[in-house]
Design an enzyme around this catalytic site. Sequence first.
Site, mmCIF file in Angstrom:
data_model
loop_
_atom_site.group_PDB
_atom_site.id
_atom_site.type_symbol
_atom_site.label_atom_id
_atom_site.label_comp_id
_atom_site.label_asym_id
_atom_site.label_seq_id
_atom_site.Cartn_x
_atom_site.Cartn_y
_atom_site.Cartn_z
ATOM 1 N N LYS A 115 -5.175 -15.795 -58.703
ATOM 2 C CA LYS A 115 -4.070 -15.177 -58.754
ATOM 3 C C LYS A 115 -3.881 -14.725 -57.411
ATOM 4 C CE LYS A 115 -3.777 -14.092 -63.508
ATOM 5 N NZ LYS A 115 -5.012 -14.489 -63.966
HETATM 6 C C1 LIG Z 1 -5.046 -15.702 -64.905
HETATM 7 C C2 LIG Z 1 -6.133 -16.527 -64.991
HETATM 8 C C3 LIG Z 1 -6.353 -17.847 -65.823
HETATM 9 C C4 LIG Z 1 -5.107 -18.105 -66.543
HETATM 10 O O1 LIG Z 1 -4.018 -18.616 -65.607
HETATM 11 P P1 LIG Z 1 -2.465 -18.970 -66.249
HETATM 12 O O2 LIG Z 1 -1.836 -19.027 -65.127
HETATM 13 O O3 LIG Z 1 -2.185 -17.685 -66.888
HETATM 14 O O4 LIG Z 1 -2.648 -19.791 -67.058
HETATM 15 C C5 LIG Z 1 -7.442 -18.481 -65.797
HETATM 16 N N1 LIG Z 1 -8.498 -18.149 -65.136
HETATM 17 C C6 LIG Z 1 -8.680 -16.808 -64.243
HETATM 18 C C7 LIG Z 1 -9.879 -16.381 -64.034
HETATM 19 C C8 LIG Z 1 -7.469 -16.259 -64.512
HETATM 20 O O5 LIG Z 1 -7.451 -14.945 -63.842
#
Ligand SMILES: *Cc1c(COP(=O)(O)O)cnc(C)c1O
Length: 516
Positions: A115
């Site tokens: 993220k």
């Molecule tokens: C947010 C997150 C996901 C999922 O991603 P999306 O974009 O919500 O599908 C997967 N793995 C981790 C470690 C995350 O922080």
Amino acid sequence: MHYRSTRGKASGYTFEEAVMTGLASDGGLFIPNEIPKLPSDFLTKWKDYSFAQLSLEILSLFIDETEIPRADLKKIIDASYSTFTNKDIVPSVQIDKESDLWILELFHGPTFAFKDVALQFLGNLFEFFLKRRNSQRKAESDPVHRLTIVGATSGDTGGAAIYGLKGKENVSVFILHPNNRVSPIQKAQMTTVLDDNIHNVAVEGTFDNCQDIVKALFGREDFRIKHSLGAINSINWARILAQIVYYFHCYFTIVRAGRVDPKIVFFTPTGNFGDILAGHYAVKLGLPVSKLVVSTNSNNIVDRFFKTGKYEKGVEGVLETPSPAMDILISSNFERFCWYIAYECEATGPTEEDRISQAGQIISKWMDDLKSTGKFEVSEASLIKARKEFSSGTTSDDQTIKTINKYYKIKDSDSKKNYLLDPHTAVGVNLANTMRDEISNELGYSDYISVCLSTAHPSKFVEAVEKSLSSDFPEFDINPLLPQQFVGILQKEQRCEYLPNDTDAIAKFVESKAQY
Ligand SMILES: *Cc1c(COP(=O)(O)O)cnc(C)c1O
């Protein structure tokens, strides 16, 4: 480039409006009015570009020069990725030559979660827009433009948002997390940031309670306007946009490794459908991709959709798994993908305009159905089209734990590399193994390259890693693997407000702390 809402009642937004408001006024999500064209020679021209150079090329297709001059966009991008600790920003590494399995490492940002790629960028975008708005104030008495970010987190989003926004002028940040339901490391990552503009709230309740409070605050029109509420969750278009770039970067990394016209299947660990939606846009732009594989844990509403054409909430509610960042009931970004299905397969109008307007109506209906009956269903034609681009699968808790163990156990050789997977990444890697025959059948060839997106550093999810390794490796110790920033983090000073599961109490807290 302008943006419209998936629900069809709002259109003509600028990029700045789409980013600063997050959600369209009709409740829909912003999508670009059209898919821009790549230069016809991008496969050769961009081959050796760095991540920042690729970002500049791709992002400027979606952001008009009149909105952000190219030189400014370049500065924003360079600043955003200067905080990453790997020189390639998002390196791709091959860990198994035999099965041609690669890992696209997205965890080299400040909070070790994918993220960061989007939230570092979003923080700098907010800052840029606010500065510019404020520089255009005519008189001292004119109100200063500010932004109050209110967001809910089950763990990862909060930390990445806080690191994207700490210290930013005229931005106040309120992150709600469920008390005692995020990991101690995740909590410390958020609450040890002591900048004045950062406010952590531990809510006496669940993640869903936190999200409901955020929604309720956005729904209070007076409150929203008074505080200029802004959104950082993955419905914000800028987050999707920034993530498109690493699919390209990975493709070119593989080309530079000597693979001519590589056939790539991406396995994307999926929760809210943001990460994989970025892959869908990469495909729409023209990146050659053999398949995108939606990789879910047992919270698998999207996997079930791609198998049945029905998007239907599970009856059990959210299940707790070893990959908590993917523990969701419904995926908020799925609405964007559905718009394209509706527009390309379900709308029948003779003109482009008819079909766009019908797509908005169809989405509104589907979302109403989802709300009132817990499900909606698409046509057979839509499902067939969707399955050309996407496959999907579910990894059980047990398979997740076993997969971590399997790749840790590997003795390094010429063809295999020992690798410690985080539990989210393991969800994708397991499917890369188990779905081989199925995908080869669908594609009509088996000499494809599997790339699993790695969404977090394993040390963020110590519990799952230890569970997987403790019986075979009794001496396993995560400490030597901890990134420097995690060492001693649990002992550092923390600041956090503890509040009841009550919208009024949170609203009061925001009132009292937001900068004026
Ligand atoms: C947010 C997150 C996901 C999922 O991603 P999306 O974009 O919500 O599908 C997967 N793995 C981790 C470690 C995350 O922080």
